[in-house]
Design a protein around this motif. Structure first.
Motif, mmCIF file in Angstrom:
data_model
loop_
_atom_site.group_PDB
_atom_site.id
_atom_site.type_symbol
_atom_site.label_atom_id
_atom_site.label_comp_id
_atom_site.label_asym_id
_atom_site.label_seq_id
_atom_site.Cartn_x
_atom_site.Cartn_y
_atom_site.Cartn_z
ATOM 1 N N LEU A 1 83.293 83.143 46.632
ATOM 2 C CA LEU A 1 81.324 83.244 47.132
ATOM 3 C C LEU A 1 80.443 82.272 47.025
ATOM 4 C CD1 LEU A 1 81.319 84.831 43.779
ATOM 5 C CD2 LEU A 1 81.762 86.229 45.432
ATOM 6 N N PRO A 2 79.268 82.228 47.712
ATOM 7 C CA PRO A 2 78.672 80.847 47.977
ATOM 8 C C PRO A 2 78.524 80.784 46.624
ATOM 9 C CG PRO A 2 77.659 82.499 48.656
ATOM 10 C CD PRO A 2 78.913 83.204 48.170
ATOM 11 N N PRO A 3 78.933 79.143 46.515
ATOM 12 C CA PRO A 3 78.636 78.131 47.295
ATOM 13 C C PRO A 3 80.015 77.520 47.646
ATOM 14 C CG PRO A 3 78.066 77.056 45.458
ATOM 15 C CD PRO A 3 78.255 78.054 44.963
ATOM 16 N N GLU A 4 81.247 78.241 47.020
ATOM 17 C CA GLU A 4 82.479 77.708 47.126
ATOM 18 C C GLU A 4 82.855 78.091 49.121
ATOM 19 O OE1 GLU A 4 85.668 79.875 44.784
ATOM 20 O OE2 GLU A 4 86.752 78.412 45.661
ATOM 21 N N SER A 5 82.026 79.231 49.743
ATOM 22 C CA SER A 5 82.317 79.229 50.500
ATOM 23 C C SER A 5 82.508 79.055 51.517
ATOM 24 C CB SER A 5 82.284 81.020 50.924
ATOM 25 O OG SER A 5 80.629 81.236 50.541
ATOM 26 N N HIS A 6 80.938 78.300 51.630
ATOM 27 C CA HIS A 6 80.542 76.996 52.476
ATOM 28 C C HIS A 6 81.662 75.770 52.645
ATOM 29 C CE1 HIS A 6 77.073 78.722 51.655
ATOM 30 N NE2 HIS A 6 76.890 77.767 50.781
ATOM 31 N N ARG A 7 82.223 76.281 51.880
ATOM 32 C CA ARG A 7 84.162 74.918 51.904
ATOM 33 C C ARG A 7 84.703 75.649 52.724
ATOM 34 N NH1 ARG A 7 87.282 72.863 47.478
ATOM 35 N NH2 ARG A 7 87.263 71.020 48.678
ATOM 36 N N TRP A 8 84.689 76.895 53.040
ATOM 37 C CA TRP A 8 85.863 77.540 54.123
ATOM 38 C C TRP A 8 85.478 77.382 55.407
ATOM 39 C CZ3 TRP A 8 89.684 82.157 53.147
ATOM 40 C CH2 TRP A 8 90.440 81.584 52.050
ATOM 41 N N GLN A 9 83.729 77.263 55.432
ATOM 42 C CA GLN A 9 83.923 77.988 56.732
ATOM 43 C C GLN A 9 83.902 76.589 56.877
ATOM 44 O OE1 GLN A 9 79.073 79.107 55.016
ATOM 45 N NE2 GLN A 9 79.560 80.534 57.335
ATOM 46 N N GLY B 1 105.204 76.724 66.327
ATOM 47 C CA GLY B 1 103.560 76.983 65.637
ATOM 48 C C GLY B 1 103.833 76.301 64.930
ATOM 49 N N PHE B 2 102.959 76.899 64.468
ATOM 50 C CA PHE B 2 103.051 76.105 62.414
ATOM 51 C C PHE B 2 101.872 76.839 62.026
ATOM 52 C CE2 PHE B 2 99.342 74.166 64.374
ATOM 53 C CZ PHE B 2 98.102 74.112 63.169
ATOM 54 N N GLY B 3 101.592 77.218 60.247
ATOM 55 C CA GLY B 3 100.897 77.802 59.643
ATOM 56 C C GLY B 3 100.047 76.660 58.191
ATOM 57 N N ALA B 4 99.073 77.481 58.573
ATOM 58 C CA ALA B 4 98.643 76.272 57.036
ATOM 59 C C ALA B 4 98.191 76.956 56.246
ATOM 60 C CB ALA B 4 97.644 75.039 58.033
ATOM 61 N N GLY B 5 98.266 76.703 54.987
ATOM 62 C CA GLY B 5 97.861 77.510 53.982
ATOM 63 C C GLY B 5 96.094 77.039 52.770
ATOM 64 N N ILE B 6 95.033 77.999 53.449
ATOM 65 C CA ILE B 6 93.327 77.317 53.080
ATOM 66 C C ILE B 6 93.527 76.770 51.447
ATOM 67 C CG2 ILE B 6 91.065 77.784 53.073
ATOM 68 C CD1 ILE B 6 91.401 79.456 55.674
ATOM 69 N N GLU B 7 94.002 78.057 50.608
ATOM 70 C CA GLU B 7 93.781 77.629 48.908
ATOM 71 C C GLU B 7 94.368 76.340 49.201
ATOM 72 O OE1 GLU B 7 94.651 80.743 50.412
ATOM 73 O OE2 GLU B 7 92.937 82.181 49.406
ATOM 74 N N ARG B 8 95.847 75.850 49.788
ATOM 75 C CA ARG B 8 96.806 75.060 49.544
ATOM 76 C C ARG B 8 95.669 73.279 50.205
ATOM 77 N NH1 ARG B 8 101.757 76.147 48.746
ATOM 78 N NH2 ARG B 8 101.812 77.862 47.428
ATOM 79 N N ILE B 9 95.256 74.250 51.009
ATOM 80 C CA ILE B 9 94.205 72.635 51.423
ATOM 81 C C ILE B 9 92.976 71.783 50.947
ATOM 82 C CG2 ILE B 9 93.295 72.233 53.546
ATOM 83 C CD1 ILE B 9 94.906 73.782 55.359
ATOM 84 N N LEU B 10 92.353 73.229 50.316
ATOM 85 C CA LEU B 10 91.442 72.642 49.564
ATOM 86 C C LEU B 10 91.726 72.157 48.848
ATOM 87 C CD1 LEU B 10 89.201 76.291 49.575
ATOM 88 C CD2 LEU B 10 89.011 73.901 51.090
ATOM 89 N N LEU B 11 93.440 73.258 47.881
ATOM 90 C CA LEU B 11 93.383 72.216 46.137
ATOM 91 C C LEU B 11 93.575 70.773 46.415
ATOM 92 C CD1 LEU B 11 96.034 74.783 44.769
ATOM 93 C CD2 LEU B 11 94.157 73.484 43.648
ATOM 94 N N ALA B 12 94.856 70.372 48.128
ATOM 95 C CA ALA B 12 94.784 68.566 48.037
ATOM 96 C C ALA B 12 93.421 68.154 48.809
ATOM 97 C CB ALA B 12 95.384 69.000 49.695
ATOM 98 N N ALA B 13 93.044 69.122 48.674
ATOM 99 C CA ALA B 13 91.391 68.362 48.866
ATOM 100 C C ALA B 13 90.643 67.821 47.165
ATOM 101 C CB ALA B 13 90.481 69.406 50.234
#
Length: 420
Positions: A15-23, A301-313
RNA sequence: CGGGCCGUAGCUCAGUCUGGUUAGAGCGCCGGGUUGUGGUCCCGGAGGUCGGGGGUUCAAAUCCCCUCGGUCCGCCCA
Protein backbone atom coordinates in the motif's frame (compact mmCIF):
# COMPACT_ATOMS: atom_id res chain seq x y z
CA UNK A 1 -20.77 -8.39 9.11
CA UNK A 2 -19.81 -11.57 7.33
CA UNK A 3 -16.49 -13.31 7.23
CA UNK A 4 -13.54 -10.95 6.99
CA UNK A 5 -11.15 -12.04 4.32
CA UNK A 6 -7.46 -11.40 4.38
CA UNK A 7 -4.67 -11.78 1.91
CA UNK A 8 -3.75 -15.46 1.42
CA UNK A 9 -0.87 -16.93 3.38
CA UNK A 10 2.49 -15.80 2.12
CA UNK A 11 1.11 -12.83 0.17
CA UNK A 12 1.11 -9.15 1.01
CA UNK A 13 -0.69 -5.98 0.05
CA UNK A 14 1.72 -3.24 -0.91
CA UNK A 15 0.00 0.00 0.00
CA UNK A 16 0.99 3.64 -0.17
CA UNK A 17 3.30 5.01 1.02
CA UNK A 18 5.38 1.81 0.87
CA UNK A 19 4.34 1.31 -2.74
CA UNK A 20 6.06 4.57 -3.69
CA UNK A 21 9.37 2.77 -3.20
CA UNK A 22 8.21 0.07 -5.58
CA UNK A 23 7.36 2.64 -8.17
CA UNK A 24 10.75 4.25 -7.74
CA UNK A 25 12.54 0.91 -8.02
CA UNK A 26 10.66 -0.09 -11.14
CA UNK A 27 11.24 3.32 -12.67
CA UNK A 28 14.99 2.94 -12.14
CA UNK A 29 14.93 -0.50 -13.71
CA UNK A 30 12.89 0.61 -16.72
CA UNK A 31 15.27 3.50 -17.22
CA UNK A 32 18.51 1.56 -16.92
CA UNK A 33 17.32 -1.34 -19.04
CA UNK A 34 15.31 0.75 -21.51
CA UNK A 35 18.32 2.87 -22.37
CA UNK A 36 20.13 -0.34 -23.35
CA UNK A 37 17.55 -1.12 -26.00
CA UNK A 38 15.43 -3.60 -24.07
CA UNK A 39 11.65 -3.51 -24.54
CA UNK A 40 8.92 -4.52 -22.13
CA UNK A 41 7.30 -7.93 -22.46
CA UNK A 42 3.96 -8.71 -20.87
CA UNK A 43 3.00 -12.35 -21.00
CA UNK A 44 0.44 -14.52 -19.21
CA UNK A 45 0.84 -15.17 -15.52
CA UNK A 46 0.05 -18.83 -16.12
CA UNK A 47 1.24 -21.26 -18.75
CA UNK A 48 0.86 -24.89 -19.65
CA UNK A 49 2.67 -26.59 -16.82
CA UNK A 50 5.08 -28.12 -19.31
CA UNK A 51 6.63 -24.71 -19.94
CA UNK A 52 7.84 -24.63 -16.36
CA UNK A 53 8.64 -28.30 -15.96
CA UNK A 54 11.41 -27.82 -18.50
CA UNK A 55 13.13 -25.61 -15.96
CA UNK A 56 14.47 -28.77 -14.45
CA UNK A 57 13.21 -31.89 -12.81
CA UNK A 58 15.91 -31.64 -10.20
CA UNK A 59 14.77 -28.38 -8.75
CA UNK A 60 12.59 -27.79 -5.72
CA UNK A 61 10.83 -25.02 -7.60
CA UNK A 62 9.50 -27.49 -10.15
CA UNK A 63 9.21 -30.62 -8.03
CA UNK A 64 7.40 -29.31 -5.00
CA UNK A 65 6.63 -25.63 -5.17
CA UNK A 66 4.61 -25.20 -8.34
CA UNK A 67 1.22 -23.56 -8.03
CA UNK A 68 -0.55 -25.74 -10.56
CA UNK A 69 -4.22 -26.33 -11.28
CA UNK A 70 -6.66 -27.68 -13.84
CA UNK A 71 -8.97 -25.19 -15.49
CA UNK A 72 -12.56 -25.77 -16.58
CA UNK A 73 -11.30 -27.21 -19.85
CA UNK A 74 -9.09 -29.63 -17.92
CA UNK A 75 -5.90 -27.93 -19.08
CA UNK A 76 -3.06 -28.48 -16.65
CA UNK A 77 -1.71 -24.99 -15.95
CA UNK A 78 0.66 -23.40 -13.47
CA UNK A 79 1.28 -19.91 -12.15
CA UNK A 80 4.73 -18.81 -13.16
CA UNK A 81 7.43 -19.58 -10.58
CA UNK A 82 9.99 -17.42 -12.40
CA UNK A 83 10.19 -15.14 -15.39
CA UNK A 84 12.45 -16.68 -18.00
CA UNK A 85 10.39 -19.62 -19.20
CA UNK A 86 7.44 -17.52 -20.37
CA UNK A 87 9.74 -15.17 -22.24
CA UNK A 88 11.43 -18.04 -24.05
CA UNK A 89 8.03 -19.56 -24.85
CA UNK A 90 6.95 -16.22 -26.30
CA UNK A 91 10.18 -16.07 -28.29
CA UNK A 92 9.47 -19.49 -29.79
CA UNK A 93 5.91 -18.56 -30.57
CA UNK A 94 6.54 -15.21 -32.26
CA UNK A 95 10.00 -15.66 -33.80
CA UNK A 96 11.14 -12.06 -33.39
CA UNK A 97 14.36 -10.88 -35.00
CA UNK A 98 17.43 -11.52 -32.93
CA UNK A 99 18.96 -10.64 -30.63
CA UNK A 100 15.65 -10.14 -28.94
CA UNK A 101 16.25 -7.94 -25.92
CA UNK A 102 13.36 -7.63 -23.48
CA UNK A 103 12.57 -6.95 -19.85
CA UNK A 104 9.71 -7.83 -17.55
CA UNK A 105 8.10 -7.06 -14.22
CA UNK A 106 6.13 -9.93 -12.81
CA UNK A 107 4.81 -11.66 -9.74
CA UNK A 108 6.23 -15.15 -9.18
CA UNK A 109 4.44 -17.89 -7.29
CA UNK A 110 5.97 -20.65 -5.23
CA UNK A 111 4.16 -22.82 -2.74
CA UNK A 112 6.47 -22.77 0.26
CA UNK A 113 6.49 -21.72 3.88
CA UNK A 114 6.91 -17.97 4.14
CA UNK A 115 9.72 -16.42 6.15
CA UNK A 116 11.96 -13.39 6.00
CA UNK A 117 12.34 -12.38 2.36
CA UNK A 118 10.34 -15.35 1.16
CA UNK A 119 6.74 -15.30 0.04
CA UNK A 120 4.25 -17.40 -1.90
CA UNK A 121 3.92 -14.47 -4.23
CA UNK A 122 7.01 -12.38 -4.74
CA UNK A 123 7.98 -10.03 -7.54
CA UNK A 124 10.84 -9.90 -9.95
CA UNK A 125 12.15 -7.57 -12.55
CA UNK A 126 14.34 -9.20 -15.14
CA UNK A 127 15.83 -9.03 -18.59
CA UNK A 128 16.52 -11.58 -21.31
CA UNK A 129 18.55 -11.43 -24.51
CA UNK A 130 17.71 -14.29 -26.82
CA UNK A 131 19.16 -15.37 -30.13
CA UNK A 132 22.83 -14.62 -29.74
CA UNK A 133 25.62 -16.67 -28.22
CA UNK A 134 28.00 -13.72 -28.03
CA UNK A 135 29.63 -13.71 -24.58
CA UNK A 136 29.62 -9.93 -24.73
CA UNK A 137 25.87 -10.24 -24.27
CA UNK A 138 26.52 -12.06 -20.99
CA UNK A 139 28.68 -9.11 -20.02
CA UNK A 140 26.00 -6.64 -21.06
CA UNK A 141 23.30 -8.34 -19.07
CA UNK A 142 25.45 -8.71 -15.95
CA UNK A 143 26.56 -5.10 -16.22
CA UNK A 144 22.98 -3.87 -16.57
CA UNK A 145 21.95 -5.79 -13.49
CA UNK A 146 24.95 -4.39 -11.66
CA UNK A 147 24.17 -0.84 -12.76
CA UNK A 148 20.55 -1.24 -11.73
CA UNK A 149 21.61 -2.04 -8.17
CA UNK A 150 24.17 0.73 -8.21
CA UNK A 151 21.70 3.39 -9.33
CA UNK A 152 19.36 2.25 -6.55
CA UNK A 153 22.16 3.05 -4.16
CA UNK A 154 23.12 -0.50 -3.17
CA UNK A 155 26.85 -0.61 -2.65
CA UNK A 156 27.46 -3.63 -0.48
CA UNK A 157 26.60 -6.41 -2.90
CA UNK A 158 28.85 -9.22 -4.00
CA UNK A 159 28.82 -10.94 -7.36
CA UNK A 160 29.72 -14.59 -7.76
CA UNK A 161 30.32 -15.97 -11.23
CA UNK A 162 30.68 -19.48 -12.56
CA UNK A 163 30.54 -21.33 -15.83
CA UNK A 164 28.57 -24.51 -16.34
CA UNK A 165 30.31 -24.99 -19.68
CA UNK A 166 28.65 -26.21 -22.84
CA UNK A 167 25.82 -28.71 -22.53
CA UNK A 168 28.40 -31.36 -23.29
CA UNK A 169 30.78 -30.08 -20.62
CA UNK A 170 27.99 -29.91 -18.15
CA UNK A 171 26.88 -33.45 -18.84
CA UNK A 172 30.40 -34.82 -18.67
CA UNK A 173 31.07 -33.00 -15.44
CA UNK A 174 27.79 -34.18 -13.94
CA UNK A 175 28.81 -37.76 -14.71
CA UNK A 176 32.23 -37.27 -13.21
CA UNK A 177 30.76 -35.64 -10.13
CA UNK A 178 28.11 -38.33 -9.69
CA UNK A 179 30.82 -40.97 -9.73
CA UNK A 180 32.91 -39.02 -7.24
CA UNK A 181 29.93 -38.49 -4.95
CA UNK A 182 28.94 -42.13 -5.15
CA UNK A 183 32.26 -43.10 -3.58
CA UNK A 184 31.58 -40.72 -0.69
CA UNK A 185 27.87 -41.24 -0.40
CA UNK A 186 28.16 -42.35 3.20
CA UNK A 187 29.78 -39.08 4.23
CA UNK A 188 27.07 -36.92 2.71
CA UNK A 189 24.17 -35.58 4.69
CA UNK A 190 21.33 -38.02 4.35
CA UNK A 191 19.08 -35.42 2.75
CA UNK A 192 21.52 -34.95 -0.13
CA UNK A 193 22.11 -38.61 -0.99
CA UNK A 194 19.03 -38.87 -3.16
CA UNK A 195 20.34 -36.14 -5.43
CA UNK A 196 23.87 -37.48 -5.69
CA UNK A 197 23.08 -39.87 -8.53
CA UNK A 198 20.28 -38.13 -10.40
CA UNK A 199 21.12 -34.46 -9.91
CA UNK A 200 24.71 -34.30 -8.71
CA UNK A 201 25.12 -30.59 -9.42
CA UNK A 202 22.45 -29.80 -6.89
CA UNK A 203 24.57 -31.40 -4.20
CA UNK A 204 27.13 -28.63 -4.71
CA UNK A 205 24.45 -26.18 -3.71
CA UNK A 206 23.68 -27.90 -0.42
CA UNK A 207 24.29 -25.93 2.73
CA UNK A 208 24.19 -28.93 5.04
CA UNK A 209 27.32 -29.09 7.12
CA UNK A 210 28.38 -32.67 6.38
CA UNK A 211 27.81 -32.24 2.67
CA UNK A 212 29.63 -28.93 2.51
CA UNK A 213 32.68 -30.54 4.09
CA UNK A 214 32.70 -33.41 1.60
CA UNK A 215 32.05 -31.29 -1.45
CA UNK A 216 34.90 -28.92 -0.71
CA UNK A 217 37.26 -31.44 -2.32
CA UNK A 218 35.02 -32.36 -5.23
CA UNK A 219 36.21 -31.92 -8.81
CA UNK A 220 35.49 -28.43 -10.09
CA UNK A 221 33.56 -27.57 -13.19
CA UNK A 222 36.03 -24.84 -13.97
CA UNK A 223 38.73 -27.52 -14.35
CA UNK A 224 36.58 -29.48 -16.76
CA UNK A 225 35.63 -26.83 -19.29
CA UNK A 226 36.21 -27.37 -22.98
CA UNK A 227 38.55 -24.92 -24.69
CA UNK A 228 35.57 -23.13 -26.18
CA UNK A 229 33.82 -22.78 -22.83
CA UNK A 230 37.01 -21.63 -21.13
CA UNK A 231 37.55 -19.01 -23.84
CA UNK A 232 34.02 -17.77 -23.39
CA UNK A 233 34.49 -17.49 -19.64
CA UNK A 234 37.68 -15.51 -20.18
CA UNK A 235 35.84 -13.14 -22.48
CA UNK A 236 33.13 -12.57 -19.89
CA UNK A 237 35.74 -11.98 -17.20
CA UNK A 238 37.69 -9.49 -19.25
CA UNK A 239 34.46 -7.69 -20.09
CA UNK A 240 33.54 -7.33 -16.44
CA UNK A 241 37.07 -6.22 -15.65
CA UNK A 242 36.94 -3.59 -18.38
CA UNK A 243 33.66 -2.24 -17.04
CA UNK A 244 34.99 -2.11 -13.51
CA UNK A 245 32.63 -4.71 -12.10
CA UNK A 246 34.07 -6.75 -9.26
CA UNK A 247 33.29 -10.44 -8.94
CA UNK A 248 34.67 -13.68 -7.68
CA UNK A 249 34.72 -17.02 -9.44
CA UNK A 250 32.80 -19.63 -7.47
CA UNK A 251 32.94 -23.10 -9.03
CA UNK A 252 30.35 -24.25 -6.50
CA UNK A 253 27.73 -21.79 -7.68
CA UNK A 254 24.82 -23.80 -9.01
CA UNK A 255 21.66 -21.85 -9.42
CA UNK A 256 18.23 -23.14 -8.67
CA UNK A 257 17.18 -23.91 -12.20
CA UNK A 258 18.59 -26.69 -14.32
CA UNK A 259 18.70 -24.99 -17.69
CA UNK A 260 21.87 -22.96 -17.33
CA UNK A 261 24.91 -23.39 -19.56
CA UNK A 262 28.12 -21.35 -19.58
CA UNK A 263 27.76 -18.21 -17.46
CA UNK A 264 25.81 -18.31 -14.23
CA UNK A 265 25.94 -15.63 -11.58
CA UNK A 266 24.33 -14.41 -8.42
CA UNK A 267 24.29 -11.09 -6.59
CA UNK A 268 24.12 -11.37 -2.80
CA UNK A 269 23.60 -8.76 -0.14
CA UNK A 270 26.17 -9.08 2.59
CA UNK A 271 23.90 -7.24 5.00
CA UNK A 272 21.12 -9.76 4.82
CA UNK A 273 21.53 -12.59 7.25
CA UNK A 274 21.78 -16.21 6.25
CA UNK A 275 19.91 -17.91 3.54
CA UNK A 276 17.72 -15.25 1.99
CA UNK A 277 20.51 -12.98 0.85
CA UNK A 278 20.28 -13.51 -2.92
CA UNK A 279 18.96 -10.35 -4.53
CA UNK A 280 19.09 -11.68 -8.05
CA UNK A 281 20.86 -14.00 -10.39
CA UNK A 282 20.99 -15.17 -13.91
CA UNK A 283 22.75 -17.17 -16.51
CA UNK A 284 22.94 -18.40 -20.04
CA UNK A 285 20.43 -20.98 -21.19
CA UNK A 286 21.42 -22.09 -24.65
CA UNK A 287 19.28 -25.23 -24.66
CA UNK A 288 16.06 -23.87 -23.23
CA UNK A 289 14.33 -22.66 -26.39
CA UNK A 290 14.83 -26.04 -27.99
CA UNK A 291 13.59 -27.92 -24.95
CA UNK A 292 10.41 -25.85 -25.15
CA UNK A 293 9.83 -27.08 -28.67
CA UNK A 294 11.40 -24.21 -30.58
CA UNK A 295 14.37 -24.02 -32.86
CA UNK A 296 17.69 -23.94 -31.06
CA UNK A 297 18.35 -20.41 -29.82
CA UNK A 298 20.91 -19.32 -27.26
CA UNK A 299 19.86 -16.88 -24.57
CA UNK A 300 21.03 -15.12 -21.46
CA UNK A 301 19.24 -13.18 -18.76
CA UNK A 302 18.61 -12.50 -15.12
CA UNK A 303 15.88 -12.04 -12.57
CA UNK A 304 16.02 -9.80 -9.51
CA UNK A 305 13.69 -10.07 -6.52
CA UNK A 306 12.02 -6.80 -5.60
CA UNK A 307 11.27 -7.75 -1.99
CA UNK A 308 14.88 -8.85 -1.46
CA UNK A 309 16.23 -5.69 -3.02
CA UNK A 310 14.09 -3.60 -0.71
CA UNK A 311 15.35 -5.58 2.28
CA UNK A 312 18.92 -4.97 1.17
CA UNK A 313 18.12 -1.30 0.64
CA UNK A 314 16.74 -1.09 4.18
CA UNK A 315 19.93 -2.63 5.53
CA UNK A 316 22.03 -0.13 3.62
CA UNK A 317 19.70 2.77 4.28
CA UNK A 318 19.32 3.25 0.52
CA UNK A 319 16.34 4.02 -1.70
CA UNK A 320 14.47 6.28 0.66
CA UNK A 321 10.76 6.57 0.26
CA UNK A 322 9.96 9.27 -2.29
CA UNK A 323 7.41 11.87 -1.34
CA UNK A 324 4.05 11.62 -3.01
CA UNK A 325 2.84 15.03 -1.90
CA UNK A 326 0.86 17.13 -4.35
CA UNK A 327 1.85 20.75 -4.91
CA UNK A 328 -1.48 22.39 -4.22
CA UNK A 329 -4.44 21.60 -1.98
CA UNK A 330 -7.76 23.24 -2.74
CA UNK A 331 -10.10 24.13 0.11
CA UNK A 332 -13.65 25.08 -0.76
CA UNK A 333 -16.33 25.77 1.83
CA UNK A 334 -18.93 27.07 -0.61
CA UNK A 335 -20.37 23.77 -1.77
CA UNK A 336 -17.67 22.20 -3.89
CA UNK A 337 -18.08 23.69 -7.36
CA UNK A 338 -14.98 25.84 -7.02
CA UNK A 339 -12.98 23.00 -5.49
CA UNK A 340 -13.90 20.68 -8.31
CA UNK A 341 -13.18 23.23 -11.03
CA UNK A 342 -9.95 24.61 -9.56
CA UNK A 343 -8.31 21.22 -8.95
CA UNK A 344 -8.96 20.19 -12.53
CA UNK A 345 -7.86 23.52 -13.93
CA UNK A 346 -4.57 23.04 -12.08
CA UNK A 347 -4.20 19.39 -13.06
CA UNK A 348 -4.90 20.11 -16.71
CA UNK A 349 -2.13 22.68 -16.58
CA UNK A 350 0.34 20.17 -15.22
CA UNK A 351 0.14 21.17 -11.55
CA UNK A 352 -0.50 18.33 -9.13
CA UNK A 353 -3.36 19.10 -6.81
CA UNK A 354 -5.83 17.51 -4.45
CA UNK A 355 -8.85 18.64 -2.48
CA UNK A 356 -11.14 17.68 0.38
CA UNK A 357 -14.49 16.02 -0.04
CA UNK A 358 -17.69 15.69 1.99
CA UNK A 359 -18.20 19.44 2.52
CA UNK A 360 -16.23 19.56 5.74
CA UNK A 361 -15.46 22.68 7.75
CA UNK A 362 -12.60 24.93 6.79
CA UNK A 363 -10.66 23.82 9.84
CA UNK A 364 -11.11 20.19 8.89
CA UNK A 365 -10.14 20.85 5.27
CA UNK A 366 -7.04 22.75 6.37
CA UNK A 367 -6.00 19.76 8.44
CA UNK A 368 -6.30 17.55 5.41
CA UNK A 369 -4.34 20.13 3.41
CA UNK A 370 -1.58 20.06 5.99
CA UNK A 371 -1.50 16.28 6.05
CA UNK A 372 -1.32 16.13 2.26
CA UNK A 373 2.11 17.72 2.32
CA UNK A 374 1.07 20.28 -0.26
CA UNK A 375 3.16 23.40 -0.40
CA UNK A 376 0.34 25.74 -1.30
CA UNK A 377 -3.34 25.93 -0.38
CA UNK A 378 -6.02 27.62 -2.42
CA UNK A 379 -8.98 28.74 -0.35
CA UNK A 380 -12.45 29.57 -1.57
CA UNK A 381 -15.04 30.86 0.89
CA UNK A 382 -18.12 33.05 0.48
CA UNK A 383 -16.01 36.21 0.07
CA UNK A 384 -13.84 34.74 -2.67
CA UNK A 385 -16.86 33.28 -4.39
CA UNK A 386 -18.56 36.68 -4.44
CA UNK A 387 -15.50 38.49 -5.75
CA UNK A 388 -14.39 35.85 -8.21
CA UNK A 389 -11.08 35.27 -6.45
CA UNK A 390 -9.20 32.55 -4.57
CA UNK A 391 -6.89 32.98 -1.59
CA UNK A 392 -3.42 31.52 -2.05
CA UNK A 393 -1.75 30.50 1.19
CA UNK A 394 1.79 29.20 1.66
CA UNK A 395 1.63 26.23 4.02
CA UNK A 396 5.37 25.88 4.53
CA UNK A 397 6.48 29.35 5.48
CA UNK A 398 3.62 29.47 7.93
CA UNK A 399 2.95 32.85 6.61
CA UNK A 400 1.18 35.00 4.24
CA UNK A 401 -1.68 34.68 1.88
CA UNK A 402 -2.84 36.76 -1.01
CA UNK A 403 -5.99 37.12 -3.04
CA UNK A 404 -5.83 36.14 -6.69
CA UNK A 405 -8.31 36.68 -9.47
CA UNK A 406 -9.55 33.30 -10.61
CA UNK A 407 -8.09 33.93 -14.05
CA UNK A 408 -4.62 34.48 -12.58
CA UNK A 409 -4.55 31.39 -10.34
CA UNK A 410 -2.76 28.96 -12.64
CA UNK A 411 -0.09 31.41 -13.71
CA UNK A 412 0.61 32.59 -10.17
CA UNK A 413 0.72 29.07 -8.71
CA UNK A 414 3.03 27.93 -11.48
CA UNK A 415 5.31 30.89 -10.85
CA UNK A 416 5.41 30.22 -7.10
CA UNK A 417 6.23 26.54 -7.63
CA UNK A 418 8.92 27.36 -10.16
CA UNK A 419 10.35 30.10 -8.01
CA UNK A 420 11.09 27.76 -5.12
C1' C B 1 8.60 -30.44 5.22
C1' G B 2 11.14 -30.09 10.68
C1' G B 3 11.53 -26.51 14.83
C1' G B 4 11.07 -21.67 18.19
C1' C B 5 8.10 -17.37 19.37
C1' C B 6 3.44 -14.58 18.82
C1' G B 7 -2.18 -13.39 17.80
C1' U B 8 -6.11 -7.82 22.87
C1' A B 9 -8.96 -0.97 19.15
C1' G B 10 -6.51 1.29 12.25
C1' C B 11 -1.03 0.99 14.42
C1' U B 12 2.46 -0.11 18.77
C1' C B 13 1.46 -2.49 23.11
C1' A B 14 -0.21 -3.21 28.82
C1' G B 15 -3.45 -6.75 31.20
C1' U B 16 -2.60 -13.56 30.82
C1' C B 17 1.95 -16.53 35.26
C1' U B 18 -1.55 -15.71 40.74
C1' G B 19 -9.45 -16.81 36.28
C1' G B 20 -13.73 -12.42 39.22
C1' U B 21 -17.32 -5.56 38.82
C1' U B 22 -18.99 -1.72 32.39
C1' A B 23 -11.08 -4.61 28.86
C1' G B 24 -6.93 0.00 29.15
C1' A B 25 -2.81 3.47 27.27
C1' G B 26 -0.07 6.08 23.51
C1' C B 27 -0.28 7.29 18.39
C1' G B 28 -3.83 7.81 14.44
C1' C B 29 -9.00 9.17 13.15
C1' C B 30 -13.59 12.40 14.02
C1' G B 31 -15.72 16.82 16.54
C1' G B 32 -15.02 21.23 19.52
C1' G B 33 -11.87 25.45 21.83
C1' U B 34 -17.73 32.01 19.71
C1' U B 35 -16.44 35.97 15.03
C1' G B 36 -14.29 31.37 7.53
C1' U B 37 -7.54 29.07 8.12
C1' G B 38 -3.50 23.71 9.13
C1' G B 39 1.03 22.36 11.70
C1' U B 40 1.78 23.16 18.86
C1' C B 41 -1.66 22.91 23.04
C1' C B 42 -6.45 21.79 25.70
C1' C B 43 -11.38 19.24 25.91
C1' G B 44 -14.61 15.56 24.09
C1' G B 45 -15.92 11.30 20.88
C1' A B 46 -16.05 7.01 17.79
C1' G B 47 -13.65 2.32 17.46
C1' G B 48 -12.42 -4.19 20.28
C1' U B 49 -17.94 -10.76 20.28
C1' C B 50 -9.48 -10.09 23.45
C1' G B 51 -7.74 -14.70 15.76
C1' G B 52 -11.65 -18.84 15.41
C1' G B 53 -13.92 -23.37 17.58
C1' G B 54 -14.52 -26.65 21.64
C1' G B 55 -13.69 -27.79 26.91
C1' U B 56 -12.99 -26.89 32.50
C1' U B 57 -15.52 -23.47 36.01
C1' C B 58 -20.63 -20.19 39.57
C1' A B 59 -17.26 -17.11 36.47
C1' A B 60 -12.30 -17.30 30.92
C1' A B 61 -8.57 -12.10 27.26
C1' U B 62 -6.53 -15.08 31.47
C1' C B 63 -6.42 -22.47 32.40
C1' C B 64 -6.65 -27.05 28.73
C1' C B 65 -7.30 -29.11 23.58
C1' C B 66 -7.92 -28.29 18.36
C1' U B 67 -7.60 -25.04 14.31
C1' C B 68 -6.34 -20.76 11.33
C1' G B 69 -2.98 -16.89 10.72
C1' G B 70 1.62 -14.02 11.65
C1' U B 71 6.85 -14.11 12.54
C1' C B 72 11.64 -16.27 12.65
C1' C B 73 15.38 -20.46 12.03
C1' G B 74 16.72 -24.89 9.12
C1' C B 75 16.19 -26.63 4.07
C1' C B 76 15.49 -24.22 -0.59
C1' C B 77 15.32 -19.96 -3.27
C1' A B 78 14.25 -14.02 -5.49
Amino acid sequence: MGEMFQAPKGTRDILPPESHRWQALVAVFADVIGRAGYGLVQSPMFEDIGVFQRLGEGTEVVRKEMYDFHDKGDRHLALRPEGTASVVRAFNQHRPTVPWKVWYLTPCFRYEEPQAGRFRQHHQVGAEAIGSADPDLDVEVIALQHDFYRVLGLSRLSLRLNSMGSPGDRQAYAGLLAEWLARRSGDLDEADRANAAGHPLRVLDSKRERTVAVVADAPRITDCLSDEAATRLDRVRSGLDALGIGYEIDPGLVRGLDYYTHSTWEFAAGDLTSAQNAVGGGGRYDGLAESLGGRPAPGVGFGAGIERILLAADAEDALSQPSAAVDVFVVDVTGGDSGRDLTFELRRNGISSDRAFDSRSMKAQMKVADRSGARLALLVGPDELASGTATLRDLRSGGGQIALARTDVVAEVAARLAGG
